[in-house]
Enzyme design. Structure first.
Site, mmCIF file in Angstrom:
data_model
loop_
_atom_site.group_PDB
_atom_site.id
_atom_site.type_symbol
_atom_site.label_atom_id
_atom_site.label_comp_id
_atom_site.label_asym_id
_atom_site.label_seq_id
_atom_site.Cartn_x
_atom_site.Cartn_y
_atom_site.Cartn_z
ATOM 1 N N ASP A 40 -8.483 -14.169 -53.001
ATOM 2 C CA ASP A 40 -8.015 -12.814 -53.317
ATOM 3 C C ASP A 40 -8.168 -11.913 -52.084
ATOM 4 O O ASP A 40 -9.294 -11.664 -51.650
ATOM 5 C CB ASP A 40 -8.837 -12.257 -54.489
ATOM 6 N N ASP A 41 -7.055 -11.469 -51.555
ATOM 7 C CA ASP A 41 -7.047 -10.565 -50.385
ATOM 8 C C ASP A 41 -7.502 -11.259 -49.098
ATOM 9 O O ASP A 41 -7.939 -10.585 -48.163
ATOM 10 C CB ASP A 41 -7.926 -9.319 -50.611
ATOM 11 N N CYS A 80 -2.344 -7.660 -56.217
ATOM 12 C CA CYS A 80 -2.808 -8.732 -57.112
ATOM 13 C C CYS A 80 -1.903 -9.082 -58.286
ATOM 14 O O CYS A 80 -1.377 -10.187 -58.363
ATOM 15 C CB CYS A 80 -4.189 -8.377 -57.665
ATOM 16 N N ARG A 84 0.281 -12.548 -58.794
ATOM 17 C CA ARG A 84 -0.147 -13.607 -59.717
ATOM 18 C C ARG A 84 0.925 -13.914 -60.766
ATOM 19 O O ARG A 84 1.159 -15.077 -61.122
ATOM 20 C CB ARG A 84 -1.450 -13.203 -60.408
ATOM 21 N N LYS A 137 -10.217 -15.202 -61.557
ATOM 22 C CA LYS A 137 -9.668 -13.899 -61.973
ATOM 23 C C LYS A 137 -8.257 -14.022 -62.547
ATOM 24 O O LYS A 137 -7.380 -14.598 -61.922
ATOM 25 C CB LYS A 137 -9.667 -12.978 -60.758
ATOM 26 N N HIS A 139 -6.183 -11.122 -64.268
ATOM 27 C CA HIS A 139 -5.475 -9.905 -63.828
ATOM 28 C C HIS A 139 -4.032 -9.801 -64.292
ATOM 29 O O HIS A 139 -3.169 -9.246 -63.604
ATOM 30 C CB HIS A 139 -5.551 -9.753 -62.295
ATOM 31 N N SER A 162 -9.849 -7.232 -61.463
ATOM 32 C CA SER A 162 -10.551 -7.227 -60.184
ATOM 33 C C SER A 162 -12.007 -6.826 -60.349
ATOM 34 O O SER A 162 -12.365 -6.075 -61.264
ATOM 35 C CB SER A 162 -9.873 -6.263 -59.203
ATOM 36 N N HIS A 261 -12.029 -10.234 -52.388
ATOM 37 C CA HIS A 261 -11.676 -8.879 -52.823
ATOM 38 C C HIS A 261 -12.952 -8.049 -52.843
ATOM 39 O O HIS A 261 -13.975 -8.498 -53.354
ATOM 40 C CB HIS A 261 -11.061 -8.970 -54.224
ATOM 41 N N ASP A 313 -3.532 -14.370 -52.494
ATOM 42 C CA ASP A 313 -2.593 -13.611 -53.340
ATOM 43 C C ASP A 313 -1.895 -12.471 -52.613
ATOM 44 O O ASP A 313 -0.893 -11.953 -53.079
ATOM 45 C CB ASP A 313 -3.306 -13.075 -54.588
ATOM 46 N N ASN A 314 -2.450 -12.044 -51.487
ATOM 47 C CA ASN A 314 -1.839 -10.989 -50.654
ATOM 48 C C ASN A 314 -2.672 -10.869 -49.386
ATOM 49 O O ASN A 314 -3.718 -11.505 -49.255
ATOM 50 C CB ASN A 314 -1.740 -9.639 -51.404
ATOM 51 N N LYS A 334 -2.622 -5.727 -46.887
ATOM 52 C CA LYS A 334 -2.432 -5.610 -48.336
ATOM 53 C C LYS A 334 -1.714 -4.318 -48.726
ATOM 54 O O LYS A 334 -1.973 -3.268 -48.157
ATOM 55 C CB LYS A 334 -3.811 -5.635 -49.001
#
Ligand code: MG
Length: 495
Positions: A40-41, A80, A84, A137, A139, A162, A261, A313-314, A334
């Site tokens: 994540d991130d 996010c 996803r 996660k 989300h 998150s 994240h 994811d980003n 991001k």
């Protein structure tokens, strides 16, 4: 004694045959397991194999060396929830409605989830006989009716959203929306200012995020607030156990890590270990986790029947400064449609099937949907944006993907076609430059010679620019835009 041995051998044979037939799809090929390790991130520059000088990621780097390391792999949204949603449906967020123009991701207390007509990767593979788990996660909706176990997953252990949502300061997201509807900008700024200082020295008790477990037999809150320093370790234990439990049949393991994240946490075994300081500790624990999952696949004897993908994811959350990652040589991060927001590391590993290679063809997380279905022997699904990358993985062809559409909050801000990217809107995120600018004269970048988007070559390539604008028009003409589901929440606070 001999009879017993024969009996044991026969039993073994039968059980092997059963295992094998359970893993055969309609084409008669063995259906591979699909493991998606989804940070994540995590930024393009955060792994050793993608050029980070200090953060050590030997396990991911080894997968990259033994498998394919993709240089031009993208997510479908720079934040996010829509990212996803796109991975799990194979569709652009604007097609499913899993995006917001004003509320860009889902927040606690959301009433909606993935729209019922959509088919998720877990549902599609479930129809082909796969067992599936999400460890991490979600989300995509925190109401029980929106849980992953209502969308095809057999098992879920993880967070509903998150790790920085659900603040323990007693101002909920709905209260913030209500404040905004009343024009209370100052009050909101006060809450935000108090919160922003807490990211730098995070404590578990600043948040009230639940850790949940859900399966066919029900739901439970494992703990609240989730003890974040041990999340990566516990996700890993759950993933390893899932692999052990399902060695005899095809499975989908979707592992969306909560980290890196912000707020970032590592377990005591990793704290203070990395040259990259706290952020490095967190990435190195994820790397350890990847090694554990690999070892579990090997121990279970299924590694050669498993496609493992590691990606993010980003891009990195740059406004978090030293607690955010790096996009390396890519521009911005991001939240933006610059390369740093949407181009991510992507490693594909499948021993015995994928031969080591650096792939410079274009790919997207949406393609994981089409590719997984193809490998499982399912019929191709129409009306999706994902493409089947099987030929690239098997070394029999080039990537079928020539285009990437860069959407932010439902707005098409750029389009890549082949080597070139046309930029229509330039906009930073999270208070960082550049200020939003709808470009009267769109910019053109040659991403092969200039992946960092530093040199506008529009004046040098007028015909190319025309082709690119034609491609934009064609993309718009064929893409039906669904209404933004995340914004529906604002209706509760309409004045
Ligand atoms: Mg993210």
């Amino acid at each position: 004694m001999r009879a017993l041995a024969l009996f044991a051998a026969a039993t073994l044979l039968t059980s092997c045959q059963l295992q094998q037939s359970a893993a055969l799809g309609t084409t008669g090929q063995r259906q591979p397991n699909i493991v998606i390790l989804f940070a994540d991130d995590l930024g393009y520059g955060d792994l050793g194999s993608y050029g980070h000088p200090n953060i050590r990621t030997p396990n991911i780097d080894q997968l990259a060396r033994e498998g394919q390391r993709w240089t031009d792999f993208y997510v479908a949204a720079p934040v996010c929830s829509p990212s996803r949603g796109a991975l799990l449906t194979g569709k652009l967020p604007v097609r499913t409605g899993l995006y917001g123009q004003r509320i860009r991701v889902m927040f606690p207390g959301e009433e909606l989830g993935i729209p019922e007509p959509e088919t998720t990767l877990a549902e599609a593979l479930g129809a082909e006989g796969y067992r599936s788990a999400i460890i991490g996660k979600w989300h995509l909706g925190d109401a029980p009716g929106a849980y992953p176990t209502r969308h095809g997953f057999d098992y879920w252990y993880g967070l509903p959203y998150s790790n920085d949502m659900d603040w323990a300061d007693s101002t909920s997201f709905d209260e913030l929306l209500a404040m905004r509807a009343r024009g209370g900008a100052e009050a909101i700024a006060g809450v935000m200012a108090a919160r922003s200082g807490r990211y730098a020295e995070p404590k578990v008790e600043y948040w009230n995020v639940p850790l949940l477990e859900s399966s066919g037999s029900g739901e439970r809150v494992v703990e609240r607030p989730a003890h974040q320093p041990t999340l990566t370790r516990r996700y890993t234990e759950q993933a390893v156990a899932f692999v052990q439990r399902n060695a005899d049949r095809p499975f989908l393991l979707y592992m969306p890590y909560t980290m890196p994240h912000t707020p970032i946490f590592a377990s005591s075994d990793f704290q203070g270990r990395s040259l990259g300081k706290r952020y490095g500790d967190v990435i190195e624990e994820i790397d350890w986790s990847v090694g554990q999952v690999r070892a579990a696949l090997e121990r279970a004897g299924v590694a050669e029947h498993t496609l493992v993908i590691f990606t993010s994811d980003n891009g990195p959350w740059l406004s978090m400064r030293h607690h955010g990652g790096s996009a390396g040589l890519l521009n911005n991060g991001k939240g933006t449609t610059f390369e740093g927001g949407m181009r991510v590391p992507a490693v594909f590993w499948w021993p015995g099937t994928i031969t080591p290679e650096v792939v410079s063809g274009i790919g997207s997380t949406m393609d994981l949907f089409a590719t997984s279905l193809s490998l499982a022997g399912a019929q191709p699904v129409s009306g999706i944006d994902g493409l089947d990358l099987t030929s690239v993985l098997k070394g029999t062809g080039e990537s079928p993907r020539s285009e990437i559409a860069y959407y932010r909050a439902g707005e098409l801000q750029a389009l890549r076609r082949g080597d070139f990217k046309v930029q229509l809107v330039a906009e930073g995120a999270y208070g960082l430059p550049p200020e939003r600018q709808v470009l009267e004269t769109p910019r053109l970048y040659d991403l092969r010679e200039d992946p960092g988007e530093r040199h506008d070559v529009a004046a040098r390539h007028p015909e190319r620019m025309e082709e690119m604008l034609d491609a934009v028009a064609r993309h718009r003409a064929r893409t039906r835009i669904a209404s933004p589901l995340f914004d529906a929440r604002l209706a509760r606070f309409a004045r």
